[in-house]
Design an enzyme around this catalytic site. Structure first.
Site, PDB file in Angstrom:
ATOM      1  CG  ASP A  48      -6.213  -2.911  -3.540  1.00 27.23           C
ATOM      2  OD1 ASP A  48      -6.758  -2.124  -2.745  1.00 27.23           O
ATOM      3  OD2 ASP A  48      -5.104  -3.411  -3.338  1.00 27.23           O
ATOM      4  CG  HIS A  61      -5.421  -2.843   0.587  1.00 22.78           C
ATOM      5  ND1 HIS A  61      -4.969  -2.285  -0.581  1.00 22.78           N
ATOM      6  CD2 HIS A  61      -4.788  -2.178   1.592  1.00 22.78           C
ATOM      7  CE1 HIS A  61      -4.109  -1.320  -0.296  1.00 22.78           C
ATOM      8  NE2 HIS A  61      -3.975  -1.247   1.017  1.00 22.78           N
ATOM      9  CB  SER A 110      -0.951  -0.065   1.199  1.00 20.28           C
ATOM     10  OG  SER A 110      -1.999   0.842   1.100  1.00 20.28           O
TER      11      SER A 110
END
Length: 498
Positions: A438, A466, A213
């Site tokens: 995602d 995610h 991320s």
């Protein structure tokens, strides 16, 4: 955009139906405050000590301001799980955020890297500057943070807009009061410089890294600044460095809408789905629930808080991070349609790291502090325009995400970066992993980053949730492990199916 703490918390919630509180501090230690501490050791020195559970911990002194490398210092907290076999180096990690604790990530998730990597690498985590035990940013009391997170972010009139602005100004002022010295220096470029100090202190000639991320943005900045020091970087669930703050907010809101549609499409095929039997009607029912919570907050069985629209939206977003949490979201929505928002609130608390005793980690404040100096910001009137557009294109998440960035409009530390692509010219191949549905880092961002990087290689996971690595896909896991071990990426464009 943090990931691994949410994933671990969702797993715990599945077992206990409640958020499991975690301490940000290691046993026997106290978290660093937002004030800048004097370093316990000289720059570059690491002295590892046992800190329980098979882990070792250390502190590293780095410059507060890299423009003054011999001046005042701050202290980074590190953790490692030593290699269990013949060591070839260290695998530095970052779980996302910004604001996620890398110390907590390694302590809870080192075993998830699998035996092959644990045999050959020290698994290393660190709290980036301004986070957790590394001179954490301090802004609000826990009670003030409760109020800030509950504030209506779908303002219907000028009074509600002013209330939002008042809370945003209060957040910014609190950070200035609690952490003025560190605020200009918590940006991603400086954190990437810290990573090179860590690499050097670990004794590695080149960096091996896994970032999820926000950790992909941190990794891309490292490669941009130190391309010749890249051995193997895995950037999982990428952020597009070239995207403006407005673009990031809108695209992320649309990403959550995509994930919510996927959840709804799955739900309506099941018995006792609280959303009925039609996807579009189910999505409208969720929007109606949020609108109802705006007018009359949902009840909560655990404490005195009311579940406002903002808290309900946070609670709706959290289980979209991990497909395995979808059954819990069905339960939460069933309760919420009966007026009970308890489970949605537990989800919200998990995402913002609010513990059962009402205290918070540094994650929310650190997240804001990093984001506000990483990207140029805009004024209140432009935020209004962006929110209006987002409300049309992402009806359930648009306003929530756009208005959530309002404190940056009043931020006391000026942005330190111009938005631009990162190319890392001259680096070794860098593996970018993207998940097609995602919610937090839309797949297009991974495609964009892979194309920007001089030697970007795209690995696609056709699935939900995610990020892709550490989530159980044997195809993704094998490709990533081989790359990290041998610095040999898969063919660009490879796709793994869920």
């Amino acid at each position: 955009m943090r990931v691994r703490g949410v994933a671990a918390g969702l797993a715990a919630l599945a077992l206990t139906a409640a958020c499991t509180a975690r301490s940000d501090a290691e046993p026997g230690t106290a978290p660093q405050s937002g004030s800048v501490a004097q370093a316990p050791a000289a720059p570059g020195a690491l002295s590892w000590t046992d800190c329980g559970g098979g882990f070792q911990c250390a502190k590293l002194a780095v410059p507060l301001d890299y423009a003054d490398p011999d001046g005042e210092r701050l202290t980074l907290s590190l953790i490692r799980q030593p290699a269990k076999g013949k060591k070839i180096g260290s695998l530095l990690t970052n779980p996302g955020g910004p604001g996620g604790s890398g110390v907590e990530f390694v302590r809870s998730s080192a075993a998830s890297f699998g035996d092959r990597l644990q045999q050959r690498f020290d698994i290393v985590g660190f709290d980036p500057r301004g986070v957790g035990q590394s001179n954490a940013v301090e802004c609000l009391t826990d009670e003030r943070l409760d109020a800030f997170l509950a504030t209506d972010v779908s303002p219907d009139d000028t009074g509600e807009v002013e209330k939002l602005a008042e809370e945003a100004r209060g957040f910014a002022h609190g950070c200035q009061s609690g952490s003025a010295k560190i605020l200009p220096h918590v940006g991603t470029r400086d954190a990437a410089r810290d990573m090179d100090r860590i690499r050097e202190a670990l004794g590695d000639d080149k960096l091996t890294y896994y970032g999820a991320s926000y950790g992909t943005y941190l990794g891309a900045w490292y490669a941009e600044l130190f391309p010749g020091k890249v051995r193997a970087l895995v950037l999982d669930g990428a952020i597009d460095p070239k995207a403006s703050l407005a673009e990031i907010n809108l695209q992320q809101a649309k990403g959550f809408e995509t994930a919510l549609r996927a959840f709804t499409a799955d739900c309506v095929k099941r018995e006792k789905c609280p959303l009925g039997t039609d996807v579009n009607a189910g999505l409208k029912k969720i929007k109606g629930l949020l609108d109802s919570a705006d007018a009359q907050p949902l009840s909560n069985d655990t404490d005195s808080r009311k579940v406002t629209e903002s808290l309900a939206t946070l609670g709706l977003a959290t289980p979209l991070y991990q497909k395995e949490a979808w059954p819990l979201l069905r339960t939460a929505l069933t309760q919420a349609f009966d007026g009970n928002g308890t489970t949605l609130l537990r989800f919200a608390d998990l995402l913002v790291e609010r513990k059962e005793n009402g205290t918070y980690s540094s994650q929310t404040e650190s997240n804001m502090a990093v984001n506000c100096v990483d990207k140029p910001t805009v004024g209140l009137e432009e935020i209004k325009r962006q929110a209006a557009r987002a409300a049309k294109e992402a009806p359930r998440f648009g306003e929530f995400i756009v208005w959530g960035a309002l404190p940056c409009t009043y931020w006391p530390a000026k942005p330190v970066e111009a938005t631009r692509a990162l190319h890392a010219k001259g680096s070794a191949p860098i593996l970018v992993v993207g998940t097609t549905r995602d919610p937090a880092t839309p797949y297009q961002w991974s495609k964009n980053l892979a194309s920007q990087l001089d030697k970007g290689v795209l690995l696609t996971y056709d699935g939900d949730g995610h990020t892709a690595y550490l989530t159980g896909s044997k195809c993704i896991g094998s490709a990533v492990d081989t790359y990290l071990l041998k610095a040999a990426p898969p063919a660009s464009g490879k796709t793994c199916r869920s």
